[in-house]
Design a protein around this motif. Structure first.
Motif, PDB file in Angstrom:
ATOM      1  N   VAL A 447       0.929  -1.146  -0.037  1.00  0.00           N
ATOM      2  CA  VAL A 447       0.055   0.009  -0.015  1.00  0.00           C
ATOM      3  C   VAL A 447       0.895   1.164   0.050  1.00  0.00           C
ATOM      4  CG1 VAL A 447      -1.676   1.311   1.212  1.00  0.00           C
ATOM      5  CG2 VAL A 447      -1.904  -1.057   1.088  1.00  0.00           C
ATOM      6  N   SER A 448       2.132   1.320   0.923  1.00  0.00           N
ATOM      7  CA  SER A 448       2.916   2.471   0.980  1.00  0.00           C
ATOM      8  C   SER A 448       3.433   2.750  -0.484  1.00  0.00           C
ATOM      9  CB  SER A 448       3.671   2.167   2.061  1.00  0.00           C
ATOM     10  OG  SER A 448       3.227   2.284   3.178  1.00  0.00           O
ATOM     11  N   LEU A 449       4.023   1.713  -1.118  1.00  0.00           N
ATOM     12  CA  LEU A 449       4.735   1.810  -2.282  1.00  0.00           C
ATOM     13  C   LEU A 449       3.744   2.378  -3.400  1.00  0.00           C
ATOM     14  CD1 LEU A 449       6.914  -1.454  -2.353  1.00  0.00           C
ATOM     15  CD2 LEU A 449       7.654   0.720  -1.803  1.00  0.00           C
ATOM     16  N   LEU A 450       2.364   1.755  -3.524  1.00  0.00           N
ATOM     17  CA  LEU A 450       1.516   2.086  -4.548  1.00  0.00           C
ATOM     18  C   LEU A 450       1.060   3.690  -4.283  1.00  0.00           C
ATOM     19  CD1 LEU A 450      -0.587  -0.834  -4.740  1.00  0.00           C
ATOM     20  CD2 LEU A 450       1.108  -0.318  -6.486  1.00  0.00           C
ATOM     21  N   ALA A 451       1.168   3.981  -2.825  1.00  0.00           N
ATOM     22  CA  ALA A 451       0.702   5.374  -2.532  1.00  0.00           C
ATOM     23  C   ALA A 451       1.928   6.241  -2.974  1.00  0.00           C
ATOM     24  CB  ALA A 451       0.432   5.616  -1.030  1.00  0.00           C
ATOM     25  N   ALA A 452       3.060   5.943  -2.635  1.00  0.00           N
ATOM     26  CA  ALA A 452       4.235   6.838  -3.102  1.00  0.00           C
ATOM     27  C   ALA A 452       4.201   6.968  -4.604  1.00  0.00           C
ATOM     28  CB  ALA A 452       5.546   5.860  -2.581  1.00  0.00           C
ATOM     29  N   VAL A 453       3.976   5.935  -5.453  1.00  0.00           N
ATOM     30  CA  VAL A 453       3.851   6.345  -6.947  1.00  0.00           C
ATOM     31  C   VAL A 453       2.888   7.160  -7.170  1.00  0.00           C
ATOM     32  CG1 VAL A 453       3.385   4.955  -9.015  1.00  0.00           C
ATOM     33  CG2 VAL A 453       4.947   3.848  -7.555  1.00  0.00           C
ATOM     34  N   GLY A 454       1.581   7.038  -6.606  1.00  0.00           N
ATOM     35  CA  GLY A 454       0.449   7.904  -6.837  1.00  0.00           C
ATOM     36  C   GLY A 454       0.906   9.398  -6.565  1.00  0.00           C
ATOM     37  N   SER A 455       1.597   9.674  -5.231  1.00  0.00           N
ATOM     38  CA  SER A 455       2.075  10.935  -4.825  1.00  0.00           C
ATOM     39  C   SER A 455       2.985  11.471  -5.597  1.00  0.00           C
ATOM     40  CB  SER A 455       2.708  10.622  -3.748  1.00  0.00           C
ATOM     41  OG  SER A 455       1.737  10.294  -2.612  1.00  0.00           O
ATOM     42  N   ILE A 456       3.861  10.600  -6.201  1.00  0.00           N
ATOM     43  CA  ILE A 456       4.965  11.096  -7.428  1.00  0.00           C
ATOM     44  C   ILE A 456       4.317  11.681  -8.398  1.00  0.00           C
ATOM     45  CG2 ILE A 456       6.781  10.496  -8.827  1.00  0.00           C
ATOM     46  CD1 ILE A 456       7.866   8.511  -6.598  1.00  0.00           C
ATOM     47  N   VAL A 457       3.360  10.911  -9.018  1.00  0.00           N
ATOM     48  CA  VAL A 457       2.587  11.553 -10.199  1.00  0.00           C
ATOM     49  C   VAL A 457       1.904  12.691  -9.886  1.00  0.00           C
ATOM     50  CG1 VAL A 457       0.563  10.938 -12.039  1.00  0.00           C
ATOM     51  CG2 VAL A 457       2.132   9.168 -11.193  1.00  0.00           C
ATOM     52  N   GLY A 458       1.215  12.785  -8.711  1.00  0.00           N
ATOM     53  CA  GLY A 458       0.523  14.194  -8.608  1.00  0.00           C
ATOM     54  C   GLY A 458       1.511  15.087  -7.997  1.00  0.00           C
ATOM     55  N   LEU A 459       2.813  15.088  -7.618  1.00  0.00           N
ATOM     56  CA  LEU A 459       3.924  15.726  -7.506  1.00  0.00           C
ATOM     57  C   LEU A 459       4.323  16.266  -8.681  1.00  0.00           C
ATOM     58  CD1 LEU A 459       5.769  17.346  -5.595  1.00  0.00           C
ATOM     59  CD2 LEU A 459       7.299  15.491  -5.472  1.00  0.00           C
ATOM     60  N   ILE A 460       4.357  15.640  -9.694  1.00  0.00           N
ATOM     61  CA  ILE A 460       4.826  16.139 -11.119  1.00  0.00           C
ATOM     62  C   ILE A 460       3.874  17.081 -11.734  1.00  0.00           C
ATOM     63  CG2 ILE A 460       5.343  15.297 -13.324  1.00  0.00           C
ATOM     64  CD1 ILE A 460       6.316  12.699 -12.326  1.00  0.00           C
ATOM     65  N   SER A 461       2.706  16.619 -11.326  1.00  0.00           N
ATOM     66  CA  SER A 461       1.676  17.583 -12.005  1.00  0.00           C
ATOM     67  C   SER A 461       1.675  18.975 -11.237  1.00  0.00           C
ATOM     68  CB  SER A 461       0.321  16.977 -11.828  1.00  0.00           C
ATOM     69  OG  SER A 461       0.135  15.881 -12.617  1.00  0.00           O
ATOM     70  N   SER A 462       1.934  18.911 -10.092  1.00  0.00           N
ATOM     71  CA  SER A 462       2.093  20.178  -9.311  1.00  0.00           C
ATOM     72  C   SER A 462       3.211  21.150  -9.528  1.00  0.00           C
ATOM     73  CB  SER A 462       1.883  19.880  -7.647  1.00  0.00           C
ATOM     74  OG  SER A 462       0.985  19.200  -7.017  1.00  0.00           O
ATOM     75  N   VAL A 463       4.330  20.570  -9.891  1.00  0.00           N
ATOM     76  CA  VAL A 463       5.525  21.239 -10.094  1.00  0.00           C
ATOM     77  C   VAL A 463       5.232  21.679 -11.513  1.00  0.00           C
ATOM     78  CG1 VAL A 463       7.944  20.866 -10.842  1.00  0.00           C
ATOM     79  CG2 VAL A 463       7.124  19.879  -8.774  1.00  0.00           C
ATOM     80  N   LYS A 464       4.513  21.168 -12.432  1.00  0.00           N
ATOM     81  CA  LYS A 464       4.243  21.757 -13.733  1.00  0.00           C
ATOM     82  C   LYS A 464       3.413  22.926 -13.777  1.00  0.00           C
ATOM     83  CE  LYS A 464       4.364  17.390 -16.604  1.00  0.00           C
ATOM     84  NZ  LYS A 464       3.718  16.361 -17.333  1.00  0.00           N
ATOM     85  N   THR A 465       2.507  23.176 -12.884  1.00  0.00           N
ATOM     86  CA  THR A 465       1.798  24.345 -12.705  1.00  0.00           C
ATOM     87  C   THR A 465       2.023  25.355 -11.818  1.00  0.00           C
ATOM     88  OG1 THR A 465       0.252  23.154 -11.287  1.00  0.00           O
ATOM     89  CG2 THR A 465      -0.143  23.060 -13.699  1.00  0.00           C
ATOM     90  N   TYR A 466       3.436  25.144 -11.163  1.00  0.00           N
ATOM     91  CA  TYR A 466       3.921  25.820 -10.074  1.00  0.00           C
ATOM     92  C   TYR A 466       4.226  27.099 -10.585  1.00  0.00           C
ATOM     93  CZ  TYR A 466       7.128  27.457  -6.598  1.00  0.00           C
ATOM     94  OH  TYR A 466       7.949  28.246  -5.827  1.00  0.00           O
ATOM     95  N   LYS A 467       3.720  28.115 -10.096  1.00  0.00           N
ATOM     96  CA  LYS A 467       4.010  29.589 -10.030  1.00  0.00           C
ATOM     97  C   LYS A 467       4.438  30.369  -8.849  1.00  0.00           C
ATOM     98  CE  LYS A 467       1.134  30.127 -13.996  1.00  0.00           C
ATOM     99  NZ  LYS A 467      -0.005  31.134 -14.660  1.00  0.00           N
ATOM    100  N   PRO A 468       5.892  30.499  -8.495  1.00  0.00           N
ATOM    101  CA  PRO A 468       6.296  31.066  -7.239  1.00  0.00           C
ATOM    102  C   PRO A 468       5.921  32.397  -7.135  1.00  0.00           C
ATOM    103  CG  PRO A 468       8.024  31.106  -8.977  1.00  0.00           C
ATOM    104  CD  PRO A 468       7.069  30.535  -9.742  1.00  0.00           C
ATOM    105  N   PHE A 469       5.586  32.363  -5.724  1.00  0.00           N
ATOM    106  CA  PHE A 469       5.198  33.641  -5.416  1.00  0.00           C
ATOM    107  C   PHE A 469       3.837  34.359  -6.093  1.00  0.00           C
ATOM    108  CE2 PHE A 469       9.515  33.213  -4.160  1.00  0.00           C
ATOM    109  CZ  PHE A 469       9.591  33.450  -2.939  1.00  0.00           C
TER     110      PHE A 469
END
Length: 473
Positions: A447-469
């Motif tokens: 469960v932890s490993l699968l959740a880690a994969v899902g979190s990484i995918v979500g993190l990549i999406s967040s970084v793509k739309t990230y606009k500082p400040f």
């Protein structure tokens, strides 16, 4: 201003009295009520309002089953950890999680425990800074929407609010140890009940008015609500969110160390854990299921800050204020173990330094006599300032927090408690109990490993739309 040196432990002396435990440390006064409050403060966060989203990804069957299953798992492993607080042969207390692992397992596992625990605590405190500011921003936006209409462009900066949150934490961080946090945890418990109840009440009102979302036994529908890939990643992330939403093992030993020695700490801690997990599960099931019924497969990530509801705006304001107050207190519950760890190391390395060991009694208007220590003042202030700056630079850190949760849930909540239980009870290898416990460890690892994969995918999406400040629109 009065001052004096403490012994090896800077928290061992109580001004104006001789309140010591038999090991020379400050007398513990915790009860089942204060321990339950600490647990609820640590477990019920604003994430309870995102469980409708998690249920939407998994559906009625899997979502509800996972909510109950992980409640049982977390309670089960917490009882194992509680039994390890005192060494069985000597009765010696283990003051923190690393001490427990050192006593039962030793070796490299102690370092792994320290890395997982303190890494998790640092991540959580950064995440709380961001989440509190989002709740405060939501108050400004709710007022804006009320006066200008729901389609108005309401932009509010969260950076001054993060700075204000940091200033409050600098002051509260001078509370010298975990034993003095009971009043904060009780306030936080009341706040968590308040905003969770408001969320449930608003969802019930929505259902009563006939505004019912489209739900499904398996949650979001591929090709209608999400793509096939999104369904997989979001399901992994949702399962992880549910698993981690109960986890309080990261501070369980520190909470247990606040309890009086009589009745036995492990018995009291088990009662407190049952009370905390039961209460939490009740709110989780209500918020998750009623929220999903109200919003259906389009459930927002947090229906108070993502504006699943706009009116009554004053009630939305009050709920978000409760979230902010709760997080102010919860920040301290998760910070104190880090503070004490560093201060203990410094005290051991430089026992003769007056900067580190000397305590000062200062009379502060309205507050009365307060204890001031220069190491505590400088180190804790620096810690809060640095983490506040990190929160400002990386406002998408909550996506990172999901990854941290995925990586630390398994060792802290499952692996170490089970391994120490096997060692303590001398569970025979390959017996039915041994096999059952090992299967539990394996399933939770998956469960932890699968959740880690899902979190990484979500993190990549967040970084793509990230606009500082940028302000939060």
């Amino acid at each position: 201003m009065k001052s004096f040196h403490t012994d090896h432990n800077p928290s061992a002396v109580e001004f104006g009295g001789n309140n010591f435990d038999d090991d020379g440390r400050e007398e513990r006064t915790g009860t089942v009520i204060t321990a339950s409050a600490h647990i609820i403060t640590a477990v019920i966060g604003s994430g309870v309002l995102s469980l409708a989203w998690a249920i939407a990804q998994l559906g009625w069957v899997a979502g509800t089953v996972l909510l109950v299953t992980f409640a049982v798992i977390n309670y089960f492993t917490s009882t194992m950890l509680a039994d390890c607080y005192r060494c069985p042969d000597t009765g010696k207390r283990n003051y923190n999680y690393m001490d427990v692992v050192r006593a039962y397992l030793g070796g490299w596992k102690v370092k792994l425990c320290g890395f997982a625990q303190y890494g998790s605590l640092v991540g959580i405190t950064i995440g709380y800074t961001i989440t509190a500011s989002i709740s405060l921003v939501a108050i400004g936006k709710a007022n804006c929407f009320h006066h200008k209409g729901h389609d108005a462009k309401c932009s509010v900066s969260n950076y001054p609010l993060m700075a204000a949150f940091g200033i409050i934490q600098i002051v509260l961080s001078q509370i010298h140890n975990f034993h003095k946090l009971s009043f904060l945890s009780i306030i936080a418990t009341v706040m968590s009940f308040s905003y969770a109840s408001i969320g449930i009440g608003l969802a019930v009102a929505s259902l009563a008015s006939g505004k019912v979302g489209k739900t499904d036994l398996t949650g979001t529908v591929v090709g209608v609500d999400v793509t096939g890939a999104d369904k997989i990643w979001r399901s992994f992330q949702a399962a992880g969110d549910i698993a981690f939403s109960y986890a309080f093992s990261v501070v369980l030993v520190e909470i247990q160390d606040t309890l009086r020695s009589s009745p036995p700490e492990n018995k009291v801690m088990k009662i407190a854990s049952l009370a905390g997990v039961s209460t939490t599960t009740g709110f989780y099931v209500l918020c998750g299921c009623i929220g999903y019924a109200a919003f259906g497969n389009q459930a927002p990530g947090d229906f108070l800050t993502d504006f699943g509801f706009y009116e009554p705006y004053w009630l939305i304001d009050f709920a978000n204020a409760c979230i902010a107050v709760h997080l102010i207190a919860a920040y301290q519950v998760f910070s104190q173990p880090i503070f004490l760890f560093v201060e203990k190391k410094c005290n051991k390395a430089w026992p003769e330094s007056s900067f580190i060991t000397q305590e000062h009694l200062v009379n502060i208007p309205l507050l009365g006599k307060c204890r001031i220590n220069f190491l505590r003042l400088v180190w804790r202030t620096t810690y809060v300032m640095l983490l506040t700056i990190v929160a400002m630079i990386f406002p998408f850190f909550n996506a990172i927090l999901g990854l941290i949760g995925a990586l630390t849930f398994w060792p802290l909540t499952v692996y170490f408690p089970v391994e120490m239980h096997i060692s303590q009870r001398k569970v025979e290898k390959y017996s039915m109990r041994w096999i059952g416990l090992k299967l539990l460890v394996l399933v939770c690892l998956i469960v932890s490993l699968l959740a880690a994969v899902g979190s990484i995918v979500g993190l990549i999406s967040s970084v793509k739309t990230y606009k500082p400040f940028n302000n939060l629109d």
